[in-house]
Design an enzyme around this catalytic site. Structure first.
Site, PDB file in Angstrom:
ATOM      1  N   HIS A   1       0.827  -1.210   0.000  1.00  0.00           N
ATOM      2  CA  HIS A   1       0.000   0.000   0.000  1.00  0.00           C
ATOM      3  C   HIS A   1       0.864   1.264   0.000  1.00  0.00           C
ATOM      4  O   HIS A   1       1.556   1.541   0.975  1.00  0.00           O
ATOM      5  CB  HIS A   1      -0.889  -0.021   1.254  1.00  0.00           C
ATOM      6  CG  HIS A   1      -1.838   1.111   1.369  1.00  0.00           C
ATOM      7  ND1 HIS A   1      -1.911   1.900   2.497  1.00  0.00           N
ATOM      8  CD2 HIS A   1      -2.771   1.587   0.509  1.00  0.00           C
ATOM      9  CE1 HIS A   1      -2.854   2.797   2.343  1.00  0.00           C
ATOM     10  NE2 HIS A   1      -3.392   2.638   1.141  1.00  0.00           N
ATOM     11  N   ARG A   2       0.853   1.958  -1.127  1.00  0.00           N
ATOM     12  CA  ARG A   2       1.738   3.127  -1.321  1.00  0.00           C
ATOM     13  C   ARG A   2       3.202   2.712  -1.140  1.00  0.00           C
ATOM     14  O   ARG A   2       4.042   3.491  -0.682  1.00  0.00           O
ATOM     15  CB  ARG A   2       1.379   4.266  -0.370  1.00  0.00           C
ATOM     16  CG  ARG A   2      -0.093   4.637  -0.354  1.00  0.00           C
ATOM     17  CD  ARG A   2      -0.418   5.728   0.653  1.00  0.00           C
ATOM     18  NE  ARG A   2      -1.846   5.749   0.951  1.00  0.00           N
ATOM     19  CZ  ARG A   2      -2.420   6.476   1.903  1.00  0.00           C
ATOM     20  NH1 ARG A   2      -1.678   7.265   2.665  1.00  0.00           N
ATOM     21  NH2 ARG A   2      -3.714   6.419   2.111  1.00  0.00           N
TER      22      ARG A   2
ATOM     23  N   ASP B   1       0.172  -2.188   4.383  1.00  0.00           N
ATOM     24  CA  ASP B   1       1.315  -1.303   4.628  1.00  0.00           C
ATOM     25  C   ASP B   1       2.582  -2.091   4.933  1.00  0.00           C
ATOM     26  O   ASP B   1       3.682  -1.543   4.889  1.00  0.00           O
ATOM     27  CB  ASP B   1       1.026  -0.381   5.829  1.00  0.00           C
ATOM     28  CG  ASP B   1      -0.147   0.554   5.602  1.00  0.00           C
ATOM     29  OD1 ASP B   1      -0.388   0.952   4.452  1.00  0.00           O
ATOM     30  OD2 ASP B   1      -0.835   0.894   6.598  1.00  0.00           O
TER      31      ASP B   1
END
Length: 246
Positions: free
Chosen positions: A9-10, A231
């Site tokens: 995520h990102r 993440d």
């Protein structure tokens, strides 16, 4: 069984400054097989990877992405907010990430961030860039702006799309098919095994966000989701190895 995609995520944003090249590169080293990122456009039309419409949180500059020229934006420090050790990490361009993904055979989930700032023509530019890299089979386009997804499908019927939503959609697989999407990008709170199975029966997959706890990862793997957005891709890598899914 198809191998689940481990979407960072990102990038590996739990351990590195989000949406920077170091976050993307380290995510792959930590076992990510996919990268989730956010695309916006600068004042002069450059496609850049940043989540917030405002630059303030990650660069300290109190301006909208849409109001800044690319030459100025690409010089901003996008790492110090996370830790001084990441000083001078930059906001990447879409081309930089596609180049990395092409070299490493990594899937890319490109979220079009055009729900607040409309960015006219961004769909066309994103699709042209993906095609220039020959990565139609490695990319899925997602957005909370479902009108934008319809435009993407009109421009590029061959590139998969996923509808982003938080909760409460009734039979979302039927809605997805009605706009030509093949994936549901749902909050993990809005995912139950029966729904995953029924969606699969309509050839619609679930890519679920944002999942950071191993117990929840295990629940979703058992439910049969196609991808998990996290993440911490290293945590998901460990869970997948322990469940023989990697």
């Amino acid at each position: 069984m198809t191998t689940l995609v481990n979407y960072a995520h990102r990038g590996a944003s739990g351990s590195y400054p989000e949406n920077t090249m170091i976050a993307f590169e380290q995510a792959i080293k930590l076992g990510a097989t996919g990268i989730e990122t956010d695309v916006q456009m600068t004042k002069d039309g450059k496609l850049v990877l940043i989540h917030d419409e405002k630059l303030k949180r990650t660069t300290g500059v109190n301006s909208l992405v849409a109001d800044v020229q690319s030459g100025d934006l690409l010089e901003l420090d996008a790492g110090s907010w996370f830790s001084p050790s990441f000083k001078d990490e930059r906001i990447p361009t879409l081309e930089q990430l596609l180049d990395l993904a092409k070299q490493t055979q990594t899937f890319i989930n490109i979220e079009l961030k055009n729900g607040i700032v409309p960015y006219p023509g961004m769909e066309q530019k994103v699709i042209e860039t993906v095609r220039a890299y020959g990565m139609e089979d490695q990319v899925i386009l997602s957005s909370f702006n479902h009108y934008s997804l319809i435009e993407c499908k009109r421009l590029a019927p061959d590139i998969p799309t996923g509808i982003l939503y938080m909760e409460g959609l009734y039979r979302p697989w039927k809605y997805a098919l009605s706009i030509g999407a093949t994936a549901l990008h749902a909050s993990h709170y809005a995912v139950l095994p029966d729904w995953v199975a029924e969606a699969a029966g309509h050839e619609v997959i679930y890519n679920v966000f944002t999942v950071n706890e191993p117990a929840e990862m295990i629940r979703l793997i058992q439910a049969g989701v196609a991808g998990i957005i996290t993440d911490y891709p290293d945590r998901l890598t460990a869970v997948l190895k322990s469940s023989n899914q990697a």
